[in-house]
Design a protein around this motif. Sequence first.
Motif, short mmCIF file in Angstrom:
data_model
loop_
_atom_site.label_atom_id
_atom_site.label_comp_id
_atom_site.label_asym_id
_atom_site.label_seq_id
_atom_site.Cartn_x
_atom_site.Cartn_y
_atom_site.Cartn_z
N ARG A 1 -39.37 5.77 23.83
CA ARG A 1 -40.78 6.12 23.77
C ARG A 1 -41.02 7.55 24.27
O ARG A 1 -41.76 8.30 23.67
CB ARG A 1 -41.60 5.14 24.59
N TYR A 2 -40.40 7.92 25.37
CA TYR A 2 -40.58 9.26 25.94
C TYR A 2 -39.22 9.90 26.15
O TYR A 2 -38.30 9.28 26.64
CB TYR A 2 -41.30 9.20 27.28
N GLY A 3 -39.13 11.18 25.80
CA GLY A 3 -37.90 11.92 26.05
C GLY A 3 -37.89 12.49 27.45
O GLY A 3 -38.87 12.43 28.18
N ALA A 4 -36.77 13.06 27.82
CA ALA A 4 -36.60 13.61 29.17
C ALA A 4 -37.57 14.76 29.42
O ALA A 4 -38.13 14.88 30.52
CB ALA A 4 -35.16 14.06 29.38
N ALA A 5 -37.79 15.61 28.43
CA ALA A 5 -38.70 16.74 28.61
C ALA A 5 -40.13 16.26 28.81
O ALA A 5 -40.87 16.79 29.65
CB ALA A 5 -38.63 17.67 27.40
N THR A 6 -40.54 15.23 28.08
CA THR A 6 -41.89 14.69 28.23
C THR A 6 -42.08 14.12 29.62
O THR A 6 -43.12 14.33 30.26
CB THR A 6 -42.14 13.59 27.18
N VAL A 7 -41.09 13.40 30.12
CA VAL A 7 -41.18 12.83 31.46
C VAL A 7 -41.27 13.94 32.50
O VAL A 7 -42.06 13.86 33.44
CB VAL A 7 -39.98 11.89 31.73
N ALA A 8 -40.48 14.99 32.34
CA ALA A 8 -40.50 16.10 33.29
C ALA A 8 -41.88 16.77 33.30
O ALA A 8 -42.42 17.09 34.37
CB ALA A 8 -39.42 17.12 32.95
N ILE A 9 -42.46 16.98 32.14
CA ILE A 9 -43.79 17.60 32.06
C ILE A 9 -44.84 16.70 32.70
O ILE A 9 -45.71 17.16 33.44
CB ILE A 9 -44.15 17.92 30.59
N MET A 10 -44.75 15.40 32.45
CA MET A 10 -45.71 14.46 33.04
C MET A 10 -45.60 14.44 34.56
O MET A 10 -46.61 14.38 35.27
CB MET A 10 -45.51 13.06 32.46
N VAL A 11 -44.39 14.51 35.08
CA VAL A 11 -44.19 14.54 36.53
C VAL A 11 -44.77 15.82 37.11
O VAL A 11 -45.43 15.79 38.16
CB VAL A 11 -42.69 14.39 36.88
N CYS A 12 -44.56 16.95 36.45
CA CYS A 12 -45.12 18.23 36.93
C CYS A 12 -46.65 18.18 36.94
O CYS A 12 -47.27 18.63 37.91
CB CYS A 12 -44.63 19.38 36.06
N ILE A 13 -47.24 17.65 35.89
CA ILE A 13 -48.70 17.54 35.84
C ILE A 13 -49.21 16.65 36.97
O ILE A 13 -50.20 16.96 37.63
CB ILE A 13 -49.15 17.02 34.46
N LEU A 14 -48.53 15.54 37.20
CA LEU A 14 -48.92 14.63 38.28
C LEU A 14 -48.82 15.33 39.63
O LEU A 14 -49.72 15.18 40.48
CB LEU A 14 -48.05 13.38 38.25
N MET A 15 -47.76 16.11 39.85
CA MET A 15 -47.60 16.83 41.12
C MET A 15 -48.71 17.85 41.31
O MET A 15 -49.24 18.01 42.42
CB MET A 15 -46.22 17.48 41.17
N VAL A 16 -49.10 18.56 40.25
CA VAL A 16 -50.18 19.53 40.34
C VAL A 16 -51.50 18.82 40.66
O VAL A 16 -52.29 19.31 41.49
CB VAL A 16 -50.28 20.34 39.03
N MET A 17 -51.73 17.68 40.05
CA MET A 17 -52.96 16.94 40.31
C MET A 17 -53.01 16.44 41.76
O MET A 17 -54.06 16.52 42.41
CB MET A 17 -53.09 15.77 39.33
N VAL A 18 -51.90 15.94 42.26
CA VAL A 18 -51.86 15.48 43.65
C VAL A 18 -52.07 16.65 44.59
O VAL A 18 -52.81 16.55 45.59
CB VAL A 18 -50.51 14.75 43.94
N ALA A 19 -51.45 17.79 44.30
CA ALA A 19 -51.63 18.98 45.14
C ALA A 19 -53.08 19.43 45.13
O ALA A 19 -53.63 19.83 46.17
CB ALA A 19 -50.71 20.10 44.67
N ALA A 20 -53.74 19.36 43.97
CA ALA A 20 -55.15 19.75 43.88
C ALA A 20 -56.03 18.83 44.70
O ALA A 20 -56.94 19.27 45.41
CB ALA A 20 -55.59 19.75 42.42
N VAL A 21 -55.76 17.53 44.66
CA VAL A 21 -56.54 16.58 45.45
C VAL A 21 -56.34 16.82 46.94
O VAL A 21 -57.29 16.83 47.72
CB VAL A 21 -56.17 15.11 45.06
N VAL A 22 -55.09 17.05 47.35
CA VAL A 22 -54.81 17.33 48.77
C VAL A 22 -55.50 18.61 49.19
O VAL A 22 -56.09 18.69 50.26
CB VAL A 22 -53.29 17.41 49.00
N TRP A 23 -55.49 19.65 48.34
CA TRP A 23 -56.13 20.92 48.67
C TRP A 23 -57.65 20.76 48.80
O TRP A 23 -58.27 21.32 49.68
CB TRP A 23 -55.79 21.95 47.58
N ILE A 24 -58.25 19.94 47.91
CA ILE A 24 -59.69 19.73 47.97
C ILE A 24 -60.08 18.93 49.21
O ILE A 24 -61.07 19.25 49.87
CB ILE A 24 -60.17 19.01 46.68
N VAL A 25 -59.30 17.91 49.54
CA VAL A 25 -59.61 17.05 50.69
C VAL A 25 -59.42 17.81 52.00
O VAL A 25 -60.22 17.67 52.92
CB VAL A 25 -58.78 15.77 50.66
N LEU A 26 -58.40 18.60 52.09
CA LEU A 26 -58.14 19.33 53.34
C LEU A 26 -58.85 20.62 53.28
O LEU A 26 -59.49 21.24 53.87
CB LEU A 26 -56.63 19.59 53.52
#
Length: 65
Positions: A40-65
Amino acid sequence: MTHPPHDPETSPDLAADRQMVDLNQRAGLDMDLGSKVQPRYGAATVAIMVCILMVMVAAVVWIVL
């Protein structure tokens, strides 16, 4: 001595089953869906999804703190 009930789904001779699967694969006769369906998903797609998730988590942490 009684034998266990015969189950047509399982074969007592696993070596013969393995040999038949191997022969069918080499002949191109295997109809196993696992050999036909692409992942269903290739390795590159998974890597991009993980990067997007990390950026989103970092943004939430930055907004909260």
